[in-house]
Enzyme design. Structure first.
Site, short mmCIF file in Angstrom:
data_model
loop_
_atom_site.label_atom_id
_atom_site.label_comp_id
_atom_site.label_asym_id
_atom_site.label_seq_id
_atom_site.Cartn_x
_atom_site.Cartn_y
_atom_site.Cartn_z
N GLU A 1 -4.44 52.31 -0.84
CA GLU A 1 -4.43 52.41 -1.74
C GLU A 1 -3.52 54.15 -0.58
OE1 GLU A 1 -4.20 52.14 -4.52
OE2 GLU A 1 -6.51 50.91 -4.22
N LYS B 1 -12.83 56.00 5.03
CA LYS B 1 -12.48 56.60 4.10
C LYS B 1 -11.65 55.93 3.32
CE LYS B 1 -10.26 60.22 6.45
NZ LYS B 1 -10.21 61.27 6.03
#
Length: 730
Positions: A697, A693
């Site tokens: 970030e 996934k």
């Protein structure tokens, strides 16, 4: 086909390129040894707005070794074709040396080219530029905003009027600069009408290659971009900045290869930044803490010539269950250079506001902050109506609370001391989009049993060389040392930007698909080869381990890749793996829960982070050692955002006051004593073929509000502006 044994993926392996980096043999943009290279130094505007009225280059050109000084006075018109595929924001791009307009302080107005760096530096200092200057507009709080982008569901105003509990707050976040270790640099060389650049870039094909082809009006295939190593980026190299165009222009005008390296100071007005924000929220809930409404009124700086936006509205639409949401996002055009994505773009800013507001609501209601978040967990994505592919945020809360010792937290602010230090604990949730983009990877298996995998990706530090090698090794059934992954060349198959946490999902999926295809080719060749021990075997029962093909339940029946290819007179097998994400049927995000403990000096207001814990729902973890590197780095960046980083502008002329690492503060080792990361088991096969996934970030998102909430718990003072300073706490 039978599932392949997984020996590399999931193992805490060291970086395959680590030895190159620690011995100095990794070649970064400015370090390529190009015959005949000369040096370029940019002359920056000393005013923040106006027109150039004259450029005197006589003293510069009189210096020994100076080849040329280039400005709008002697630059031919460049093509500047539309570049729809780039990361350029909407608006009129800054057209380098094409007119006399100055749009921001530090804008390139000329470039000096000389045979030595020192000669170019001295020549640039001798260029005299005169201006008809105007006062620039650089203050976010004083300038007029554009028409807002809006989102709404339900009736937030009505729901707030009837809410049992209502809060209204304004938060502010300072501008941040990326400050990667490696300064931005470009070497450019023309061979006839073909251009080669060695560039610091996070987007080899769709970024630098596409932009330079558009600027110079040449075919895409006439531009080659080489970028094997990037020394940090954090988003700053996700578009092609003027210095790259200037290097290519100078090389064309002088007929020599040109090297241009920006100084640390020039990075502050030459390669983007996280924009400053003013973010007002109104929040309503019932007495049990069930959210009923939230409004978001957002103002963010952009440049006067382009409109930069980022996904700052998304968390407010889907992170919590809420029937009534109203949002308005306004950009404020200023006489500054254009902002750009910086780690956790949009989401990090929104999380500071939303998670601080949730903490304020928890305190108002006397509810534990984790319990408040649990009460508002949505069943699906209320912004899209789609089910979540995976959402293990509750597990993040539970694991984090247990491992951090949350039960020892006295909920009363200012209740815990250690001598002169006030001790506080805080937490916050984080979320980031799972981005997947089409990508390709070329795979070649040679007769000696080794493999080469290539893709035009970048590696700015997360370990792309290593993680892609891990995926390829397992898919091909080879050891890590017999697989070589190559990247950073526009001659390689195209990939998306190296940012937005999309590389592993996108490039990794292309690598997986390509290596699966090649392994299947080899198996097919073996089972159809009468001389193979595998002749006639069911291809679906054959696996490969350490370069040897064998029947899964009969390991003695098999042969090596080397034996198979040699017997069949095949020098190699090759294929092109292509990944295109399927249409989204699910809402796909990575999540985290971040826990912080801080100490605040009761007399001086100094804040020290004692420990941080991040718990992540990020799908399948390909490389735990690299994941830790990403997570700890994200926490360090979050400490900087929360307590230190602040780009200061002198509004009189638009000058960046603290454009150096002596005055722009970033965390150092003494600021990060105890950091820990935990990954919730699970993979997301709805997202991509390898179940990841994205991690780079989300590890930054939520850190700043966790620290801010811990500061409140320690002191009883609610600080709604980043960075949190000692002055704000006194």
């Amino acid at each position: 086909m039978s599932p392949q044994p997984q020996a590399a993926v999931g193992a805490p392996l060291s970086r395959v390129d680590g030895r190159l980096k620690v011995t100095g043999r990794a070649t970064f943009a400015a370090e390529h040894d190009i015959d005949g290279v000369v040096h370029a130094v940019v002359v920056d505007s000393s005013v923040g707005l106006g027109r150039i009225t004259g450029i005197d280059t006589r003293a510069a050109l009189a210096q020994p070794g100076v080849l040329k000084v280039i400005s709008h006075l002697n630059t031919p018109e460049l093509a500047y074709r539309d570049n729809a595929g780039s990361n350029n924001p909407p608006g009129r791009r800054l057209r380098v040396f094409q007119d006399d307009q100055v749009l921001f302080h530090g804008q390139p107005v000329a470039v000096a080219v000389a045979t030595t760096l020192e000669g170019a530096q001295h020549a640039a200092s001798l260029v005299k530029v005169s201006y008809d200057a105007e006062k620039p507009s650089t203050d976010l709080t004083a300038a007029k905003a554009d028409e807002p982008t809006t989102y709404a569901r339900g009736d937030a105003d009505k729901a707030l009027q009837s809410a049992a509990v209502r809060l209204e707050m304004t938060y502010r976040a300072a501008r941040n600069n990326h400050n990667p270790m490696e300064p931005h640099a470009t070497i450019a060389r023309w061979d006839g009408d073909r251009l080669t650049v060695w560039d610091k870039t996070q987007w080899v094909v769709g970024g630098t290659q596409t932009e330079l082809a558009a600027v110079f009006g040449i075919p895409l295939e006439s531009v080659r971009v080489i970028s094997p190593f990037v020394g940090g980026g954090f988003g700053s190299a996700l578009r092609t900045w003027p210095h790259t165009t200037i290097a290519a222009l100078a090389a064309r005008e002088t007929g020599r290869p040109v090297k241009l390296v920006l100084t640390r100071r020039q990075l502050y007005f030459g390669t983007g930044f996280r924009p400053a924000y003013e973010y007002k929220v109104r929040l309503g809930s019932d007495r049990r803490g069930r959210l009923t409404a939230m409004t978001h009124d957002v103002r963010a700086e952009t440049s006067s010539y382009e409109t930069f936006t980022e996904a700052v509205l998304v968390p407010g639409q889907m992170l919590y269950s809420m029937p009534n949401v109203q949002q308005a996002y306004s950009t404020v055009p200023l006489d500054v250079h254009t902002p750009l994505y910086m780690r956790g773009p949009g989401y990090a800013t929104a999380s500071f506001v939303i998670e601080s507001a949730m903490d304020e609501l928890a305190h108002e209601l006397g509810v534990d902050p984790i319990e408040l978040r649990r009460r508002n967990e949505p069943d699906d994505d209320q912004s899209s109506g789609l089910p979540f592919s995976t959402r293990r945020l509750r597990e993040c809360y539970t694991t984090g609370a247990r491992e951090f010792g949350w039960d020892r937290r006295d909920p009363r602010p200012r209740s815990t001391r250690d001598g002169d230090w006030l001790i506080g604990m805080g937490m916050a949730a984080g979320v980031y989009d799972t981005v997947r983009v089409a990508a390709q990877a070329r795979v070649r298996l040679d007769a000696d049993g080794t493999a080469v995998v290539e893709a035009a990706s970048s590696d700015m530090g997360p370990g792309t060389y290593t993680s892609q090698t891990q995926v390829a090794a397992d898919a091909l059934g080879l050891t890590m040392r017999t697989v070589t992954f190559r990247l950073g060349d526009s001659l390689m198959p195209p990939t998306p930007p190296h940012g937005g946490s999309m590389t592993m999902a996108s490039v990794g999926s292309a690598v997986q698909i390509g290596c699966d295809q090649l392994r299947e080719q080899a198996i097919k060749l073996a089972v159809e080869d009468e001389d193979s021990p595998l002749y006639g075997a069911d291809a679906d029962t054959v696996v490969v381990r350490s370069g040897r093909l064998h029947v899964k339940d009969d390991p003695a029946r098999g042969e090596t890749y080397r034996q198979l290819l040699t017997r069949n007179n095949r020098s190699h097998l090759d294929t092109l793996g292509s990944y295109t994400p399927a249409e989204a049927r699910f809402s796909m995000f990575a999540y985290n829960a971040t826990f912080a403990e801080v100490a605040v000096d009761a007399r001086l207001g100094l804040v020290r982070v004692r420990r941080l814990l991040g718990v992540y729902d990020a799908g399948r973890i390909i490389s735990p050692k690299l994941a830790d590197s990403q997570a700890l780095g994200g926490m360090v960046g979050g400490i900087g955002t929360a307590l230190l980083e602040h780009t200061v502008t002198d509004h009189r002329d638009g000058r960046i006051v603290n454009a150096d690492l002596a005055n722009y503060l970033v965390p150092v080792n003494a600021d990060v004593p105890d950091l820990r990361a935990i990954y919730i088991d699970g993979e997301d096969r709805e997202a991509d073929p390898i179940g990841v996934k994205g991690l780079g970030e989300v590890v930054h998102v939520g850190v700043a509000p966790a620290i801010a909430n811990a500061v409140f718990h320690a002191t009883g003072r609610r600080i709604r502006e980043l960075p949190i300073t000692a002055e704000a706490l006194l």
